[in-house]
Design a protein around this motif. Sequence first.
Motif, PDB file in Angstrom:
ATOM      1  N   ARG A  10     -14.876  -7.647   0.334  1.00 56.40           N
ATOM      2  CA  ARG A  10     -16.227  -7.605  -0.233  1.00 56.40           C
ATOM      3  C   ARG A  10     -16.936  -8.942  -0.040  1.00 56.40           C
ATOM      4  NH1 ARG A  10     -20.473  -6.582  -0.525  1.00 56.40           N
ATOM      5  NH2 ARG A  10     -21.673  -5.405  -2.045  1.00 56.40           N
ATOM      6  N   LEU A  11     -16.193 -10.020  -0.092  1.00 53.06           N
ATOM      7  CA  LEU A  11     -16.785 -11.333   0.137  1.00 53.06           C
ATOM      8  C   LEU A  11     -17.326 -11.461   1.547  1.00 53.06           C
ATOM      9  CD1 LEU A  11     -17.312 -14.214  -0.930  1.00 53.06           C
ATOM     10  CD2 LEU A  11     -15.018 -14.826  -0.145  1.00 53.06           C
ATOM     11  N   ASN A  12     -16.703 -10.806   2.508  1.00 57.98           N
ATOM     12  CA  ASN A  12     -17.154 -10.830   3.895  1.00 57.98           C
ATOM     13  C   ASN A  12     -18.159  -9.729   4.217  1.00 57.98           C
ATOM     14  OD1 ASN A  12     -15.327 -12.823   5.722  1.00 57.98           O
ATOM     15  ND2 ASN A  12     -14.158 -12.061   3.986  1.00 57.98           N
ATOM     16  N   GLY A  13     -18.630  -9.022   3.218  1.00 61.71           N
ATOM     17  CA  GLY A  13     -19.637  -7.995   3.435  1.00 61.71           C
ATOM     18  C   GLY A  13     -19.100  -6.716   4.019  1.00 61.71           C
ATOM     19  N   MET A  14     -17.808  -6.484   3.973  1.00 56.06           N
ATOM     20  CA  MET A  14     -17.197  -5.275   4.530  1.00 56.06           C
ATOM     21  C   MET A  14     -16.753  -4.392   3.365  1.00 56.06           C
ATOM     22  SD  MET A  14     -14.911  -7.074   7.527  1.00 56.06           S
ATOM     23  CE  MET A  14     -14.453  -5.508   8.238  1.00 56.06           C
ATOM     24  N   TRP A  15     -17.505  -3.293   3.163  1.00 53.85           N
ATOM     25  CA  TRP A  15     -17.187  -2.393   2.059  1.00 53.85           C
ATOM     26  C   TRP A  15     -17.625  -0.985   2.439  1.00 53.85           C
ATOM     27  CZ3 TRP A  15     -14.134  -3.257  -1.884  1.00 53.85           C
ATOM     28  CH2 TRP A  15     -14.140  -2.355  -2.958  1.00 53.85           C
ATOM     29  N   PRO A  16     -16.814   0.053   2.170  1.00 52.28           N
ATOM     30  CA  PRO A  16     -15.611   0.026   1.343  1.00 52.28           C
ATOM     31  C   PRO A  16     -14.358  -0.477   2.048  1.00 52.28           C
ATOM     32  CG  PRO A  16     -16.067   2.260   1.998  1.00 52.28           C
ATOM     33  CD  PRO A  16     -17.201   1.440   2.516  1.00 52.28           C
ATOM     34  N   ALA A  17     -14.232  -0.388   3.387  1.00 55.04           N
ATOM     35  CA  ALA A  17     -13.084  -0.945   4.120  1.00 55.04           C
ATOM     36  C   ALA A  17     -11.764  -0.503   3.502  1.00 55.04           C
ATOM     37  CB  ALA A  17     -13.172  -2.470   4.162  1.00 55.04           C
ATOM     38  N   ARG A  18     -11.609   0.795   3.274  1.00 58.23           N
ATOM     39  CA  ARG A  18     -10.402   1.301   2.606  1.00 58.23           C
ATOM     40  C   ARG A  18      -9.155   1.055   3.444  1.00 58.23           C
ATOM     41  NH1 ARG A  18     -14.349   5.313   2.100  1.00 58.23           N
ATOM     42  NH2 ARG A  18     -15.135   5.610  -0.030  1.00 58.23           N
ATOM     43  N   GLN A  19      -9.275   1.228   4.740  1.00 54.93           N
ATOM     44  CA  GLN A  19      -8.099   1.047   5.584  1.00 54.93           C
ATOM     45  C   GLN A  19      -7.620  -0.400   5.567  1.00 54.93           C
ATOM     46  OE1 GLN A  19      -8.709   2.226   9.651  1.00 54.93           O
ATOM     47  NE2 GLN A  19      -6.636   1.680  10.291  1.00 54.93           N
ATOM     48  N   GLY A  20      -8.545  -1.339   5.672  1.00 58.49           N
ATOM     49  CA  GLY A  20      -8.157  -2.749   5.648  1.00 58.49           C
ATOM     50  C   GLY A  20      -7.579  -3.177   4.321  1.00 58.49           C
ATOM     51  N   ILE A  21      -8.195  -2.708   3.216  1.00 56.80           N
ATOM     52  CA  ILE A  21      -7.675  -3.056   1.891  1.00 56.80           C
ATOM     53  C   ILE A  21      -6.285  -2.472   1.680  1.00 56.80           C
ATOM     54  CG2 ILE A  21      -8.051  -2.745  -0.577  1.00 56.80           C
ATOM     55  CD1 ILE A  21     -11.040  -2.811  -0.020  1.00 56.80           C
ATOM     56  N   ALA A  22      -6.100  -1.223   2.087  1.00 56.86           N
ATOM     57  CA  ALA A  22      -4.783  -0.600   1.944  1.00 56.86           C
ATOM     58  C   ALA A  22      -3.738  -1.314   2.790  1.00 56.86           C
ATOM     59  CB  ALA A  22      -4.874   0.872   2.333  1.00 56.86           C
ATOM     60  N   LEU A  23      -4.142  -1.752   3.989  1.00 53.82           N
ATOM     61  CA  LEU A  23      -3.183  -2.443   4.851  1.00 53.82           C
ATOM     62  C   LEU A  23      -2.780  -3.795   4.259  1.00 53.82           C
ATOM     63  CD1 LEU A  23      -1.688  -2.411   7.575  1.00 53.82           C
ATOM     64  CD2 LEU A  23      -3.706  -3.499   8.592  1.00 53.82           C
ATOM     65  N   ALA A  24      -3.755  -4.546   3.739  1.00 57.51           N
ATOM     66  CA  ALA A  24      -3.437  -5.846   3.135  1.00 57.51           C
ATOM     67  C   ALA A  24      -2.596  -5.684   1.872  1.00 57.51           C
ATOM     68  CB  ALA A  24      -4.736  -6.587   2.824  1.00 57.51           C
ATOM     69  N   PHE A  25      -2.920  -4.700   1.064  1.00 61.98           N
ATOM     70  CA  PHE A  25      -2.156  -4.491  -0.160  1.00 61.98           C
ATOM     71  C   PHE A  25      -0.733  -4.018   0.145  1.00 61.98           C
ATOM     72  CE2 PHE A  25      -1.147  -1.760  -3.937  1.00 61.98           C
ATOM     73  CZ  PHE A  25      -0.981  -2.805  -4.828  1.00 61.98           C
ATOM     74  N   ALA A  26      -0.592  -3.204   1.183  1.00 60.06           N
ATOM     75  CA  ALA A  26       0.758  -2.779   1.582  1.00 60.06           C
ATOM     76  C   ALA A  26       1.589  -3.971   2.041  1.00 60.06           C
ATOM     77  CB  ALA A  26       0.655  -1.729   2.688  1.00 60.06           C
ATOM     78  N   GLY A  27       0.948  -4.914   2.736  1.00 60.29           N
ATOM     79  CA  GLY A  27       1.674  -6.130   3.128  1.00 60.29           C
ATOM     80  C   GLY A  27       2.127  -6.934   1.932  1.00 60.29           C
ATOM     81  N   ALA A  28       1.279  -7.019   0.882  1.00 62.95           N
ATOM     82  CA  ALA A  28       1.668  -7.758  -0.315  1.00 62.95           C
ATOM     83  C   ALA A  28       2.838  -7.080  -1.023  1.00 62.95           C
ATOM     84  CB  ALA A  28       0.470  -7.860  -1.249  1.00 62.95           C
ATOM     85  N   LEU A  29       2.801  -5.754  -1.115  1.00 61.34           N
ATOM     86  CA  LEU A  29       3.921  -5.051  -1.748  1.00 61.34           C
ATOM     87  C   LEU A  29       5.208  -5.225  -0.950  1.00 61.34           C
ATOM     88  CD1 LEU A  29       2.229  -1.718  -2.881  1.00 61.34           C
ATOM     89  CD2 LEU A  29       2.736  -3.756  -4.250  1.00 61.34           C
ATOM     90  N   THR A  30       5.084  -5.241   0.372  1.00 63.75           N
ATOM     91  CA  THR A  30       6.274  -5.448   1.205  1.00 63.75           C
ATOM     92  C   THR A  30       6.865  -6.826   0.972  1.00 63.75           C
ATOM     93  OG1 THR A  30       5.332  -3.965   2.871  1.00 63.75           O
ATOM     94  CG2 THR A  30       7.122  -5.419   3.570  1.00 63.75           C
ATOM     95  N   ALA A  31       6.008  -7.833   0.828  1.00 67.23           N
ATOM     96  CA  ALA A  31       6.500  -9.189   0.559  1.00 67.23           C
ATOM     97  C   ALA A  31       7.197  -9.265  -0.800  1.00 67.23           C
ATOM     98  CB  ALA A  31       5.337 -10.175   0.621  1.00 67.23           C
ATOM     99  N   ASP A  32       6.636  -8.566  -1.803  1.00 65.36           N
ATOM    100  CA  ASP A  32       7.277  -8.575  -3.117  1.00 65.36           C
ATOM    101  C   ASP A  32       8.667  -7.938  -3.061  1.00 65.36           C
ATOM    102  OD1 ASP A  32       4.938  -9.689  -4.025  1.00 65.36           O
ATOM    103  OD2 ASP A  32       4.135  -7.817  -4.853  1.00 65.36           O
ATOM    104  N   VAL A  33       8.759  -6.812  -2.362  1.00 62.85           N
ATOM    105  CA  VAL A  33      10.065  -6.154  -2.256  1.00 62.85           C
ATOM    106  C   VAL A  33      11.052  -7.028  -1.500  1.00 62.85           C
ATOM    107  CG1 VAL A  33      11.266  -4.152  -1.298  1.00 62.85           C
ATOM    108  CG2 VAL A  33       9.052  -3.852  -2.451  1.00 62.85           C
ATOM    109  N   ALA A  34      10.592  -7.688  -0.442  1.00 62.08           N
ATOM    110  CA  ALA A  34      11.481  -8.572   0.328  1.00 62.08           C
ATOM    111  C   ALA A  34      11.953  -9.752  -0.510  1.00 62.08           C
ATOM    112  CB  ALA A  34      10.756  -9.072   1.579  1.00 62.08           C
ATOM    113  N   LEU A  35      11.090 -10.291  -1.350  1.00 58.63           N
ATOM    114  CA  LEU A  35      11.488 -11.412  -2.214  1.00 58.63           C
ATOM    115  C   LEU A  35      12.515 -10.978  -3.256  1.00 58.63           C
ATOM    116  CD1 LEU A  35       8.120 -13.286  -2.816  1.00 58.63           C
ATOM    117  CD2 LEU A  35      10.184 -14.220  -1.761  1.00 58.63           C
ATOM    118  N   LEU A  36      12.266  -9.828  -3.841  1.00 55.33           N
ATOM    119  CA  LEU A  36      13.221  -9.349  -4.826  1.00 55.33           C
ATOM    120  C   LEU A  36      14.576  -9.040  -4.200  1.00 55.33           C
ATOM    121  CD1 LEU A  36      10.958  -6.970  -6.960  1.00 55.33           C
ATOM    122  CD2 LEU A  36      11.781  -9.269  -7.562  1.00 55.33           C
ATOM    123  N   ALA A  37      14.547  -8.595  -2.947  1.00 56.15           N
ATOM    124  CA  ALA A  37      15.808  -8.273  -2.263  1.00 56.15           C
ATOM    125  C   ALA A  37      16.515  -9.518  -1.748  1.00 56.15           C
ATOM    126  CB  ALA A  37      15.541  -7.313  -1.109  1.00 56.15           C
TER     127      ALA A  37
END
Length: 424
Positions: A234-261
């Motif tokens: 949203r800061l870059n003027g790209m909205w709704p950008a659902r695919q990009g947001i979902a991709l970035a959030f999926a990367g964050a969840l993957t990092a959390d799982v990798a850290l816990l493992a």
Amino acid sequence: MSNQPFEGRYEGQYEEYDPYRQPQQESQDEQSPQQGQQGQQGQQQGQGQQPGQGQPDWQQQTQQWEGRTWETQTHPSVPAADTAYLPPQAYPAYGEPQGPQGYGGAVGDPLPSEAPAQPWTPGAEAGAQQPSAEPVGVRIRPDGIPLADATPAEVAADATSDYGPATVTGNARITDAQRARAEGRSPIIEPGMQPAALTAVLALLLSGAAAIGQYALVVPLVLLQAVTAAGWFRLNGMWPARQGIALAFAGALTADVALLAAGRENAPAAILGTLGVWVLLTLVLQLRSHADPDTRMYGLMATVASAALAIIAAGHLAAEPDAVTVGGVAVAVAILARALPLPTAASVVVALLAAAGAGIAAGGMTDLGTQGAFLGLGAGVCALIGHRAASYDYPSRFVHFTAGVALPLAAAAPAVYLLGRALG
């Protein structure tokens, strides 16, 4: 029934039509009305002879149609000005005898004189067509924005509102960012106290959850990563950008799982490995896009940056619990101090001093002690950088409540991890 016309009281006026009548009978029938019209011959002499008189035999034997036709004579139209100035008339009630006067007055009375017309002036017509510069009931502020009539308290409250005031002229309400852009002011708009309060609440949640345990820290961390991914787009003027947001959030969840493992010992490998894989995945997806090259490059950079910030925020999960506790308190105090109505330079200095003081106070409750001042100062500097990034390029209110809330904490994660390991 006889074919002869009825010779009674109405002789010469009406005749019965018989389609089987012979021409000889018709000639006799035609002469019958003429006998009853002897008194009108004086009026018909100027119009010609009667039918059947002085005409050849073939014309007398021919059936002729005599009837009234539509009048084709044109009459001059009566001008509207003759009836536009008639005085009001008093009409007698029903049943009362009427005098010799005709409709509208006595016969032969002259019409009233017409009112003299005002001379035409071009300036008067132009002034009637152009509206006034300031409508009735509207005041104009020094910056050119019309304000509805209100009390001084309402005008002062409107100066700090998110949207412009509603006007009676039908103008749409504009945001502070749109007003600043139209007036050519600075593109930097600070988020304000409300986003700063939300940042402080989220920072305190991270601080308290870190003291509880690693798995308790995952809950506020996931919320932080989701808001970071959405806020950067949203800061870059790209909205709704659902695919990009979902991709970035999926990367964050993957990092959390990798850290816990993998555990805190292998935190750098888990974070950097996830970041590398997600950059490659984003590149492949952008190459498959059918957009023009400029749009694909812009989307690639925004997606990579959003995923990187969301994944780096996982540094709170990789840092030591005491460092997360001190860093969260320092960020909360620094952002609240930065939102105070002070000049920019003074506000930055006050925010850094407050972050250092909060680090000392929180470090006294942990094993860091006075070294918490360095951790608090470092976390405060990174938080102010994220706060500044969320203020750039005429941000909207939605940007302030997403990027303005999450970027300070996401930017402080590397400082919390690195300084926590160095000081611990």
